[in-house]
Design an enzyme around this catalytic site. Sequence first.
Site, PDB file in Angstrom:
ATOM      1  N   SER A 119       0.824  -1.201   0.000  1.00 50.43           N
ATOM      2  CA  SER A 119       0.000   0.000   0.000  1.00 50.43           C
ATOM      3  C   SER A 119       0.859   1.251   0.000  1.00 50.43           C
ATOM      4  O   SER A 119       1.933   1.280   0.617  1.00 50.43           O
ATOM      5  CB  SER A 119      -0.900   0.003   1.236  1.00 50.43           C
ATOM      6  N   GLN A 139       0.480  -0.338  -4.730  1.00 52.53           N
ATOM      7  CA  GLN A 139      -0.925   0.091  -4.733  1.00 52.53           C
ATOM      8  C   GLN A 139      -1.027   1.575  -4.445  1.00 52.53           C
ATOM      9  O   GLN A 139      -0.307   2.111  -3.599  1.00 52.53           O
ATOM     10  CB  GLN A 139      -1.717  -0.703  -3.696  1.00 52.53           C
ATOM     11  N   TYR A 141      -3.948   4.846  -3.851  1.00 52.84           N
ATOM     12  CA  TYR A 141      -5.273   5.442  -3.788  1.00 52.84           C
ATOM     13  C   TYR A 141      -5.290   6.673  -4.694  1.00 52.84           C
ATOM     14  O   TYR A 141      -4.244   7.192  -5.088  1.00 52.84           O
ATOM     15  CB  TYR A 141      -5.613   5.849  -2.354  1.00 52.84           C
ATOM     16  N   THR A 167      -6.648   1.418  -6.092  1.00 49.36           N
ATOM     17  CA  THR A 167      -7.782   1.119  -5.228  1.00 49.36           C
ATOM     18  C   THR A 167      -8.671   2.354  -5.149  1.00 49.36           C
ATOM     19  O   THR A 167      -8.239   3.403  -4.676  1.00 49.36           O
ATOM     20  CB  THR A 167      -7.321   0.720  -3.811  1.00 49.36           C
ATOM     21  N   LYS A 270      -8.709  -2.322  -8.285  1.00 48.05           N
ATOM     22  CA  LYS A 270      -9.209  -3.055  -7.122  1.00 48.05           C
ATOM     23  C   LYS A 270     -10.466  -2.387  -6.576  1.00 48.05           C
ATOM     24  O   LYS A 270     -10.518  -1.169  -6.470  1.00 48.05           O
ATOM     25  CB  LYS A 270      -8.133  -3.116  -6.039  1.00 48.05           C
ATOM     26  N   HIS A 294     -13.545  -3.936  -0.206  1.00 44.18           N
ATOM     27  CA  HIS A 294     -12.594  -3.323   0.728  1.00 44.18           C
ATOM     28  C   HIS A 294     -12.669  -3.970   2.101  1.00 44.18           C
ATOM     29  O   HIS A 294     -12.529  -3.307   3.140  1.00 44.18           O
ATOM     30  CB  HIS A 294     -12.827  -1.816   0.833  1.00 44.18           C
ATOM     31  N   GLY A 326     -11.595 -10.664   0.150  1.00 44.19           N
ATOM     32  CA  GLY A 326     -12.678 -10.454   1.105  1.00 44.19           C
ATOM     33  C   GLY A 326     -13.167 -11.745   1.714  1.00 44.19           C
ATOM     34  O   GLY A 326     -13.815 -12.553   1.055  1.00 44.19           O
ATOM     35  N   GLY A 327     -12.818 -11.984   2.989  1.00 48.71           N
ATOM     36  CA  GLY A 327     -13.370 -13.104   3.728  1.00 48.71           C
ATOM     37  C   GLY A 327     -12.630 -14.413   3.598  1.00 48.71           C
ATOM     38  O   GLY A 327     -13.078 -15.430   4.146  1.00 48.71           O
ATOM     39  N   GLY A 348      -5.873 -10.296   3.325  1.00 44.56           N
ATOM     40  CA  GLY A 348      -5.523  -9.111   4.093  1.00 44.56           C
ATOM     41  C   GLY A 348      -5.449  -9.399   5.578  1.00 44.56           C
ATOM     42  O   GLY A 348      -4.371  -9.593   6.144  1.00 44.56           O
ATOM     43  N   ARG A 349      -6.603  -9.458   6.244  1.00 44.08           N
ATOM     44  CA  ARG A 349      -6.604  -9.682   7.691  1.00 44.08           C
ATOM     45  C   ARG A 349      -5.886 -10.975   8.068  1.00 44.08           C
ATOM     46  O   ARG A 349      -5.207 -11.030   9.094  1.00 44.08           O
ATOM     47  CB  ARG A 349      -8.039  -9.705   8.216  1.00 44.08           C
TER      48      ARG A 349
END
Length: 409
Positions: A119, A139, A141, A167, A270, A294, A326-327, A348-349
């Site tokens: 990022s 990445q 923004y 993103t 993204k 996101h 995501g997830g 990510g997480r």
Amino acid sequence: MTRPAWLENPWKQNPWFESVAVAQERARKRLPKPVYGALVAGSERGQTIAENEAAFRELGVAPHVAGQHSKRSMETTVLGEQVSLPVIISPTGVQAVHPDGEVAVARAAAARGTIMGLSNFASKPVEEVVAANPATLFQMYWTGDRDVMVHRMERAHAVGVKGLIATLDWSFSIGRDWGSPEIPEKVDLKTAVRMAPKVGTKLRWMKQFAKAGVIPDLTAPNLAPADGGAAPTFFGAYYEWMNTPPPSWEDVAWIRQTWAELSGTPFMLKGVCRVDDAKRAVDAGVDAISVSNHGGNNLDGTPASIRCLHPIATAVGDEIEVLLDGGVRRGSDVVKAVALGARAVMIGRAYLWGLAANGQTGVENVLDVLRMGIDSALLGLGVSSTDELTPEHLLVPDGFHRALGVRPN
């Protein structure tokens, strides 16, 4: 066989964990409450962040009892880069959960043969991250004017990143039903004293930073101005974003073209969750998109990414690469996403919890857990490669998919 060091002391916690859920629990115990809260929080009521994980549970699989393959492959390419499994690192900002931050993540990704996403809100400069993992995607923004963005692209290109991720799906909602975790403007003596009751009980976390001779860094070095001035803090970067007009599709085409002329390496958009947006992205010349909401940190109530994936992959998957984030918490989640049309997933997480739990080794551990889960699913489904996965390998409930942006006939 070498005896694991942790077995020498049976009372010491095994540093290896067998699931992402265990990594999350160790991160929760290790991190100060505000830091952990920043990792798990979603916008508003948290509907989308919960739905991202829950939707995977609705998808079943149809295993075989015999005839499975003794050798299985999960290698693929993402944006021209060979990866050993269809999992890459999604860019996340300010990884202050560990003193090595993004550099530790990059090393872990390199050790496990996959791509690092960095990022421009990261806590480590792009130069250090690319040195740790040459297969790095940078990445950005949509913040600042075009000259500022060109400078950031030039800096990333100069150190050899393998592609650019833009993103755009970010609204930075601060309305969280359970309260937003406190993120200080900067960490100084005054802040340390004020927050001591919240962080003082997490001695192991504090000792890590003390041993490294650093404090948790909330600046964004990749957003440093071209004139050599100081890098902004996270909130300084947020202020820049607030004062930047939202991008148009013409702006998307501009950033893609600018990057192509500067670098010639791939460009990913993204944050796509609508079929019509995916088609507009193709028209803008992108090489790949990530189907993403996101991580539940944008507009709450957006469907789970996995629900939006198949309609988008069906519409544009023959023209560009389609990824999902995501997830994703298990290898079987990866298999489900690939079966529904994803080239790979972005996590990510999951890796942030691994980083918090055990640094670089913890991130490697997360990637190993996912790899084993993918292999187990391939074995059960009777396929020899992730390339063979199709929707027919899944049990998809009626009405599961969300084809957003498609006009009814």
